[in-house]
Design a protein around this motif. Structure first.
Motif, PDB file in Angstrom:
ATOM      1  N   GLU A  57       0.840  -1.213   0.000  1.00  0.00           N
ATOM      2  CA  GLU A  57       0.000   0.000   0.000  1.00  0.00           C
ATOM      3  C   GLU A  57       0.871   1.257   0.000  1.00  0.00           C
ATOM      4  OE1 GLU A  57      -1.204  -1.870   3.546  1.00  0.00           O
ATOM      5  OE2 GLU A  57      -3.113  -0.829   3.473  1.00  0.00           O
ATOM      6  N   CYS A  86      -9.842  -1.790  -6.824  1.00  0.00           N
ATOM      7  CA  CYS A  86      -8.917  -0.992  -6.014  1.00  0.00           C
ATOM      8  C   CYS A  86      -7.659  -0.575  -6.789  1.00  0.00           C
ATOM      9  CB  CYS A  86      -8.522  -1.813  -4.788  1.00  0.00           C
ATOM     10  SG  CYS A  86      -7.246  -1.071  -3.781  1.00  0.00           S
ATOM     11  N   TYR A  88      -4.944   0.693  -5.557  1.00  0.00           N
ATOM     12  CA  TYR A  88      -3.717   0.252  -4.873  1.00  0.00           C
ATOM     13  C   TYR A  88      -3.275  -1.110  -5.429  1.00  0.00           C
ATOM     14  CZ  TYR A  88      -3.349   3.473  -0.793  1.00  0.00           C
ATOM     15  OH  TYR A  88      -3.150   4.542   0.047  1.00  0.00           O
ATOM     16  N   CYS A 121     -10.528  -4.929   5.506  1.00  0.00           N
ATOM     17  CA  CYS A 121     -10.601  -4.678   4.068  1.00  0.00           C
ATOM     18  C   CYS A 121     -10.610  -6.017   3.340  1.00  0.00           C
ATOM     19  CB  CYS A 121      -9.416  -3.835   3.618  1.00  0.00           C
ATOM     20  SG  CYS A 121      -9.264  -3.733   1.824  1.00  0.00           S
ATOM     21  N   CYS A 364     -12.246   2.411  -2.988  1.00  0.00           N
ATOM     22  CA  CYS A 364     -12.063   1.831  -1.646  1.00  0.00           C
ATOM     23  C   CYS A 364     -13.416   1.635  -0.974  1.00  0.00           C
ATOM     24  CB  CYS A 364     -11.167   2.721  -0.789  1.00  0.00           C
ATOM     25  SG  CYS A 364     -10.883   2.016   0.847  1.00  0.00           S
ATOM     26  N   SER A 366     -14.198  -0.330   1.414  1.00  0.00           N
ATOM     27  CA  SER A 366     -14.100  -0.488   2.859  1.00  0.00           C
ATOM     28  C   SER A 366     -14.403   0.841   3.558  1.00  0.00           C
ATOM     29  CB  SER A 366     -12.707  -0.976   3.229  1.00  0.00           C
ATOM     30  OG  SER A 366     -12.600  -1.120   4.613  1.00  0.00           O
ATOM     31  N   LEU A 393      -7.496   6.998  -4.671  1.00  0.00           N
ATOM     32  CA  LEU A 393      -6.220   6.870  -3.985  1.00  0.00           C
ATOM     33  C   LEU A 393      -5.076   7.236  -4.926  1.00  0.00           C
ATOM     34  CD1 LEU A 393      -6.966   3.446  -2.271  1.00  0.00           C
ATOM     35  CD2 LEU A 393      -6.662   5.599  -1.064  1.00  0.00           C
TER      36      LEU A 393
END
Lengths: 426, 389
Positions: A57, A86, A88, A121, A364, A366, A393
């Motif tokens: 991450e 995601c 990431y 997550c 994201c 989560s 992100l």
């Protein structure tokens, strides 16, 4: 634009540089490498086996800040990942496919062990399932952390984690590192963790001052760096927080605001609490919107994602495995939605915030799923102005400066009106 | 209720499917004051425990295009899947008022946080996010799961005062064993004679299992078998495919029909994965029925994108399914923004390539109304296989 550096910043920079140098030398030193996640990380345990942690991450967010994530994400999408998932994960996979060159420009060693700490997550599990195929030689250890669905830590959840540590994680650590588990070594690191955690809490608590000496979001992401990543449980980490705390105390004593990339904030006009991670691809640009308006974040949920210490939890050498379990269970995104609302409510009150903002991250779930409800619930409870913006992100395609600026301008106008109104009525 | 002709039997299933007010469940509940309705989200829950507590487990799979989304969009950003919107819509428009509780299985972050939204919005109702172990050692994950199931049983008892006791739970397991046996037979029939039972009809029958009480469903399914025997339908020149990735948010009926009409018999799918989650008959003569449910979950579960794959690669298991069902290919058909399905897709596709299995993929949402592009894709896929394989 050059950020004004304080000693603690230079100290952290050096710690990171040293860590990455150590990672590049593993072929010579023989040290084993563990890839793992920030929430629910077991850094003390990793170091108790003399292994070195890598946090995909963190690599991803660093790639975002260095404007490299866009290419990596495209690479991962060509590999087969959907645009919807995601960023990431895609950034990390793309980075790996392009040679695994880390944030310092040096090639990162492949993992000897993938420590899948599945905490708060769901994507973490899928992420490392994918990495397992990309690093077929790596061992994988799964540590499943149950969710705090009831709003409290259930005893069976604690026991489940301890059981996994003793039957799954530690045996794999022993196998990969070739070293026997040393509880005393772990305990000594946990003591250092607690010292750093005490200091971190003091740093974040300093935001109760007016003006706040810190920005608990944009500055906060730097403050959590050592403790959330590779350094918790080390003396260097304690030293860093001692220095940081000293600097913050100095700012409090002198009535100074937080440091921004353009120097110390001169006037604190708005005190905000924010929910959700920041955008990394345009971090400075994003930050500037706020400090230009005199807005300071006095608390943020993101800076609790790798550990929540406000309520008194500290890593403890007594029942060290139980303490690790409690830590994992307590991370912010492992708390249920009502708990999250209560925490934000508490921070808004404690830090005397006059606005609440959600930075909703496209990729994201989560964090993002439920944020609109959180926002309305806080508005209802506290009658506080709320704002909502959307970024991502590390996917630069989802950062739209004009959209964000327009929304924030409206938000700040609302805050100004409210300030005027409350000024008159009071 | 007995049907003399197949169309009527399917119409019954369709009526239940389209009834977003779940009036069958409401009527069931009215018959006895201790009866309760427990809604559950995808995928798996141990329905036997709910049944044993004199409650009706009802699957909530969103509402597709059968309800306009008014409130739901105010709860979720545009980049979150569609299912939770229609679930919220159902709740906000009163369609779930007769439900006494809801179980949210641990399958992804969205369902997880939806449970929190329900907690904030429905403080009077029983809300449970049910965590399943991702560790499959009996004395670790199994032990945890047993405690979770005990907690669930205790909490259900608080709702209606009905204790879950051994012989009754054994009976519930037995009747669900029978349901699984019948559904497996139906799946096998569908795979062997896909021309006799369309994918849509098969799907509607499966959905019925998540609406009707098991005492009504099992005879209904036996009735279906008798009617299927009488059907005389000629097979068409279509390829055989497996649908993968649709285990939570459901594709619209029109989409299922489109795939089949475009030349692909769907001989296996994961749309109603809960129904065949447990792959083995669960013992019914034990003095530890909770233990039997735990063992079934730990040792005899089907593979899923929501479960840690450990040392059993899902791609290989999917390839095995392709072989078992004599399928010609796989259609990766996942809802937009579905983390479990979409994050599995790269490795599943690579596994299919490794096994020389043809595949294609697309994304949908539950209220999709345009199927033209998918029809073209499916048709081309079918033609390619028919012409060149």
């Amino acid at each position: 634009m050059t950020i004004q550096k304080e000693n603690s910043m230079l100290q952290q920079k050096q710690m990171l540089a040293d860590h990455f140098i150590e990672l590049t030398q593993v072929q010579e030193t023989g040290k084993k490498v563990v890839y793992t996640f920030v929430p629910g990380n077991l850094t003390e345990l990793i170091y108790a086996f003399d292994m070195l942690p890598v946090y995909p991450e963190i690599n991803a967010l660093q790639s975002g800040m260095r404007k490299q994530s866009g290419d990596y994400i495209r690479e991962a999408e060509e590999y087969g990942f959907s645009e919807d998932v995601c960023s990431y994960v895609k950034c990390d996979v793309g980075m790996m496919l392009q040679g695994n060159i880390g944030p310092t420009g040096q090639k990162l060693p492949p993992p000897d062990l993938l420590l899948l700490s599945y905490t708060g997550c769901f994507v973490f599990m899928k992420w490392f399932e994918n990495l397992k195929y990309l690093y077929p030689d790596a061992e994988i250890a799964m540590l499943h952390i149950p969710y705090q669905e009831s709003g409290r830590i259930e005893p069976n959840a604690m026991q489940y984690i301890k059981d996994q540590l003793t039957t799954e994680v530690i045996p794999k650590f022993e196998r990969v590192s070739g070293k026997k588990f040393d509880p005393d070594k772990l305990a000594s690191k946990m003591m250092l963790s607690a010292q750093a955690e005490d200091l971190l809490v003091k740093v974040f608590d300093s935001a109760q001052n007016k003006p706040s000496p810190i920005d608990a979001y944009f500055g906060g992401v730097y403050y959590i760096g050592p403790i959330f990543t590779a350094f918790r449980g080390s003396q260097a980490c304690v030293d860093y927080y001692q220095e940081l705390h000293k600097e913050v105390e100095y700012r409090v004593a002198n009535g100074l605001g937080p440091i921004t990339p353009d120097g110390t904030l001169k006037e604190e006009k708005f005190r905000l609490v924010v929910e959700g991670p920041p955008n990394w691809t345009h971090f400075r640009n994003f930050w500037k919107i706020f400090y230009d308006m005199g807005a300071v974040f006095v608390a943020s949920s993101y800076t609790k994602v790798g550990g929540l210490y406000d309520e008194g939890f500290r890593h403890s050498p007594e029942d060290a495995l139980g303490s690790l379990a409690e830590y994992c269970l307590g991370c912010y995104t492992n708390r249920n939605l009502p708990q999250r609302v209560d925490m934000l409510d508490n921070w808004i009150t404690k830090y005397q915030a006059n606005g609440f903002l959600v930075n909703s991250i496209k990729s994201c779930n989560s964090f993002s799923a439920g944020q609109l409800v959180i926002m309305r619930e806080l508005e209802r409870r506290l009658e506080i102005p709320v704002g909502f913006i959307e970024t991502d992100l590390v996917d630069p395609r989802y950062y739209s400066f004009s959209n964000i600026k327009n929304r924030l301008d409206s938000f700040f106008q609302m805050l100004e009106q409210r300030t005027l109104y409350t000024g008159i009525t009071s | 209720m007995k049907f003399d002709n197949f169309s009527e039997a399917i119409q019954h299933a369709r009526t239940l499917f389209e009834d977003i007010s779940f009036s069958y469940a409401s009527n069931w509940k009215k018959q006895n004051s201790t009866r309760h309705i427990i809604g559950f989200l995808p995928i798996y829950i141990p329905r036997e425990i709910i049944h044993s507590a004199n409650m009706l487990p009802v699957g909530i799979f969103g509402a597709g295009d059968r309800i306009p989304v008014v409130h739901g969009d105010a709860y979720f950003q545009s980049y979150i899947c569609h299912l939770p919107r229609t679930v919220i819509e159902l709740a906000k428009s009163g369609h779930l008022n007769d439900f006494d509780g809801f179980i949210f299985p641990a399958i992804c972050d969205v369902i997880r946080n939806l449970s929190g939204i329900f907690m904030l919005d429905n403080k009077q109702k029983f809300i449970r996010y049910l965590d399943y172990p991702q560790n499959f050692e009996g004395n670790v994950g199994g032990k945890f799961y047993r405690q979770e199931l005990n907690r669930l049983s205790t909490d259900l008892e608080k709702l209606n005062g009905k204790k879950v006791i051994t012989n009754e739970l054994n009976h519930s397991i037995s009747i669900y064993n029978e349901q699984r046996r019948l559904l497996k037979l139906l799946g096998d029939f569908r795979s062997e004679f896909p021309h006799k039972l369309s994918a849509v009809d098969y799907y509607l029958i499966q959905r019925t299992a998540h609406t009707m009480c098991v005492e009504d469903f099992n005879p209904y399914l036996e009735n279906i078998f008798l009617l299927l025997d009488k059907l005389d339908v000629e097979p068409e020149d279509k390829i055989r495919v497996i649908i993968s990735g649709s285990f939570c948010e459901q594709p619209p009926i029109g989409l299922i029909k489109t795939i089949e009409n475009a030349g692909c018999y769907i001989v296996e799918d994961d749309l109603q994965l809960n129904l065949n989650w447990i792959t083995k008959e669960i013992p019914t003569d034990t003095d530890d029925p909770i233990g039997a449910l735990v063992d079934a979950y730990i040792n005899h579960s089907i593979f899923s994108s929501t479960v840690y794959e450990g040392d059993k690669p899902k791609g290989d298991q999917l390839a095995e399914q392709v072989k078992d069902r004599k399928a010609d290919g796989v259609v990766f058909c996942a809802p937009s923004f579905c983390d479990p399905a979409l994050l599995d897709r790269p490795q599943l596709e690579k596994a299919m390539d490794k096994h020389h299995i043809r595949h294609f993929s697309f994304q949908y949402h539950e209220n999709l109304g345009q199927f033209h592009v998918i029809k073209e894709q499916a048709g081309t896929f079918a033609d390619t296989i028919k012409l060149w394989e």
